[in-house]
Design an enzyme around this catalytic site. Structure first.
Site, PDB file in Angstrom:
ATOM      1  N   ASN A   9       0.883  -1.170   0.000  1.00  0.00           N
ATOM      2  CA  ASN A   9       0.000   0.000   0.000  1.00  0.00           C
ATOM      3  C   ASN A   9       0.923   1.224   0.000  1.00  0.00           C
ATOM      4  O   ASN A   9       1.488   1.580   1.034  1.00  0.00           O
ATOM      5  CB  ASN A   9      -0.876  -0.049   1.258  1.00  0.00           C
ATOM      6  CG  ASN A   9      -1.914   1.057   1.286  1.00  0.00           C
ATOM      7  OD1 ASN A   9      -1.905   1.952   0.454  1.00  0.00           O
ATOM      8  ND2 ASN A   9      -2.797   0.980   2.262  1.00  0.00           N
ATOM      9  N   ARG A  88      -2.383  -2.155  -3.660  1.00  0.00           N
ATOM     10  CA  ARG A  88      -3.518  -1.244  -3.653  1.00  0.00           C
ATOM     11  C   ARG A  88      -3.222  -0.176  -4.704  1.00  0.00           C
ATOM     12  O   ARG A  88      -2.218   0.529  -4.609  1.00  0.00           O
ATOM     13  CB  ARG A  88      -3.646  -0.589  -2.282  1.00  0.00           C
ATOM     14  CG  ARG A  88      -4.758   0.414  -2.235  1.00  0.00           C
ATOM     15  CD  ARG A  88      -4.848   1.048  -0.870  1.00  0.00           C
ATOM     16  NE  ARG A  88      -5.955   1.980  -0.832  1.00  0.00           N
ATOM     17  CZ  ARG A  88      -6.237   2.725   0.226  1.00  0.00           C
ATOM     18  NH1 ARG A  88      -5.515   2.624   1.317  1.00  0.00           N
ATOM     19  NH2 ARG A  88      -7.263   3.555   0.183  1.00  0.00           N
ATOM     20  N   HIS A 176     -11.928   4.413  -1.818  1.00  0.00           N
ATOM     21  CA  HIS A 176     -12.039   3.584  -0.614  1.00  0.00           C
ATOM     22  C   HIS A 176     -12.772   2.276  -0.917  1.00  0.00           C
ATOM     23  O   HIS A 176     -13.329   1.633  -0.021  1.00  0.00           O
ATOM     24  CB  HIS A 176     -12.791   4.302   0.531  1.00  0.00           C
ATOM     25  CG  HIS A 176     -11.994   5.387   1.190  1.00  0.00           C
ATOM     26  ND1 HIS A 176     -12.553   6.568   1.609  1.00  0.00           N
ATOM     27  CD2 HIS A 176     -10.679   5.460   1.508  1.00  0.00           C
ATOM     28  CE1 HIS A 176     -11.615   7.338   2.156  1.00  0.00           C
ATOM     29  NE2 HIS A 176     -10.465   6.685   2.104  1.00  0.00           N
ATOM     30  N   ARG A 236      -8.309  17.539   3.527  1.00  0.00           N
ATOM     31  CA  ARG A 236      -9.015  17.804   2.266  1.00  0.00           C
ATOM     32  C   ARG A 236     -10.380  18.440   2.560  1.00  0.00           C
ATOM     33  O   ARG A 236     -11.031  18.088   3.530  1.00  0.00           O
ATOM     34  CB  ARG A 236      -9.231  16.509   1.483  1.00  0.00           C
ATOM     35  CG  ARG A 236      -7.974  15.999   0.826  1.00  0.00           C
ATOM     36  CD  ARG A 236      -8.181  14.649   0.182  1.00  0.00           C
ATOM     37  NE  ARG A 236      -7.432  13.620   0.864  1.00  0.00           N
ATOM     38  CZ  ARG A 236      -7.650  12.318   0.739  1.00  0.00           C
ATOM     39  NH1 ARG A 236      -8.612  11.875  -0.044  1.00  0.00           N
ATOM     40  NH2 ARG A 236      -6.900  11.453   1.395  1.00  0.00           N
ATOM     41  N   GLU A 374      -8.077  -3.390   4.611  1.00  0.00           N
ATOM     42  CA  GLU A 374      -7.856  -3.334   3.154  1.00  0.00           C
ATOM     43  C   GLU A 374      -6.802  -4.348   2.726  1.00  0.00           C
ATOM     44  O   GLU A 374      -6.892  -4.943   1.656  1.00  0.00           O
ATOM     45  CB  GLU A 374      -7.439  -1.906   2.760  1.00  0.00           C
ATOM     46  CG  GLU A 374      -8.621  -0.938   2.813  1.00  0.00           C
ATOM     47  CD  GLU A 374      -8.243   0.477   3.186  1.00  0.00           C
ATOM     48  OE1 GLU A 374      -7.459   0.662   4.136  1.00  0.00           O
ATOM     49  OE2 GLU A 374      -8.745   1.408   2.544  1.00  0.00           O
TER      50      GLU A 374
END
Ligand code: ADP
Length: 391
Positions: A9, A88, A176, A236, A374
């Site tokens: 990742n 990922r 996501h 963000r 994940e």
């Protein structure tokens, strides 16, 4: 020698990795290489999260990071053979809707998508390329954060822009997706008859978004063309009037790079509070600005969650996940209290204790906390991709 899958990742300057046994997908080791461009440091932890290696003093760059990691893997006393690597990858675009074995064609597709995710996709590609250079014989599987959202309806996907731009691919992709796919796979473990019902998952981490899931498939989501849209995040801005961006460019004379930096790195709860991008810092602060940032974060979360209910035609369950979603009863309560008009009611002691089911018995909507993973779903996709297909 035990066969293992390695999962990567990649971030802008760090690379997280996990090693899973290939036969039962149990985690053996995990860790990360930090500060890859300058003074890299490799940390390896065992399955109990105990640090077993901290190595510095190797060359900067992805190739050096991966070869240092492999030196450790090869020297490890138990003997591990890496049979595949799962990555990922943030963007799969319109074409890549399932995990893909990386070959030259796929790599070109991934590169063509860089303009859609310039802050993330290049790092994912850099790791794939460095790995190919060092271990060309080991299969690599790209798993996409956008893929789970390929089931969005046309309405959920489309912006009100001229048709030509939509056709060019300026649409809502959503992100996501690996987290949502993992949570979807876990729903039957937590809820009986509601698992295939109408569920909203709130992935609240540094990056934050929500996904409306029906029958285990993504119906609508808050992130859009980029991972900037939707909820307020650590740094963000989330959903804002696009006119603000024009104003910043035209009236304030900011460059596109300045605006990018402002919206991705200086906004969100960091920008509102002026204190920190980290929710734990804000929860511990007595400053008025910290409380304002928390309240605005929760206001937007509740409001956007309510919007997703229209996509689902009702709501059976809410799931909180990721750092904030799994860890903070205060934030969950702040959001759920704003939804009491529709009968959402938490059981306070269960919520405070981060238990799995946190809604009261009389709540009209069940509310859960489910830890996301994940890496686990990437490992499982990787095994599926390299396993011989039946028939
Ligand atoms: P990322 O999006 O980088 O994977 P995480 O899912 O790890 O992020 O979430 C990081 C965020 O979660 C940070 O804002 C952090 O403060 C917050 N967080 C982690 N644990 C807790 C907790 N127990 N209570 C409140 N916030 C938490």
């Amino acid at each position: 020698m035990s066969e293992h899958i390695i999962v990567f990742n990649a971030g802008s300057s760090s690379l997280k990795f996990s090693l899973f046994k290939a036969d039962d997908l149990v985690l053996s080791f995990h860790g990360q290489v930090d500060d890859i461009p300058d003074t890299p440091k490799l940390i390896v932890k065992d399955e109990d999260n105990k640090e077993i290696l901290c190595q510095e003093g190797f060359k900067a760059g992805h190739s050096s990071a991966i070869s240092t990691l492999f030196n450790w893997i090869e020297s490890h006393s138990d003997g591990m053979e890496i049979v595949a690597a799962g990555h990922r990858v943030v963007h799969g675009g319109r074409n890549l809707s399932t995990p893909e074995i990386v070959d030259e064609f796929i790599l070109e597709e991934l590169k063509a998508l860089i303009p859609l995710a310039p802050l993330h996709q290049p790092h994912n590609i850099a790791v794939i390329e460095a790995f190919t250079e060092l271990h060309p014989d080991i299969k690599q599987i790209a798993c996409f954060d956008t893929a789970f959202h390929h089931t969005l309806s046309k309405e959920a996907e489309q912006f009100a822009l001229p048709r030509k731009l939509t056709e060019e691919g300026i649409i809502r992709y959503g992100f996501h997706g690996l987290s949502y796919q993992y949570i979807a796979s876990q729903l039957p473990e937590y809820m009986d008859d509601k698992a295939n019902g109408r569920v909203i998952v709130a992935h609240l981490g540094n990056g934050a978004s929500m996904c409306a899931i029906k029958d285990f498939r993504s119906i609508a989501t808050t992130m859009g063309f980029t991972a900037l849209d939707g909820l307020i995040m650590g740094t963000r801005c989330g959903n804002i009037d696009p006119g603000v961006i024009l104003y910043l460019l035209e009236e304030k004379g900011m460059s596109p790079a300045d605006v990018t930096n402002l919206l991705y790195k200086e906004s969100g709860i960091k920008g509102i509070s002026g204190i920190s991008h980290d929710m734990r810092d804000l929860l511990q602060s007595d400053a008025k600005q910290a409380k304002q940032a928390i309240d605005l974060f929760c206001y937007q979360a509740a409001k956007q969650l309510a919007g997703l209910i229209t996509d689902l035609g009702g709501l059976d369950a809410i799931v909180f996940t990721a750092g904030i979603g799994e860890g903070s009863g205060v934030i969950r309560k702040n959001i759920c209290d704003r939804l009491d008009w529709m009968g959402v009611e938490l059981a306070d002691s269960e919520n405070d204790a981060n238990q799995s089911k946190i809604s009261s018995n009389s709540s009209k909507v069940e509310v859960y906390v489910i830890p996301t993973d994940e890496e686990q779903i990437i490992a499982s996709m990787t095994i599926d991709a390299i396993s011989p297909k039946e028939g």
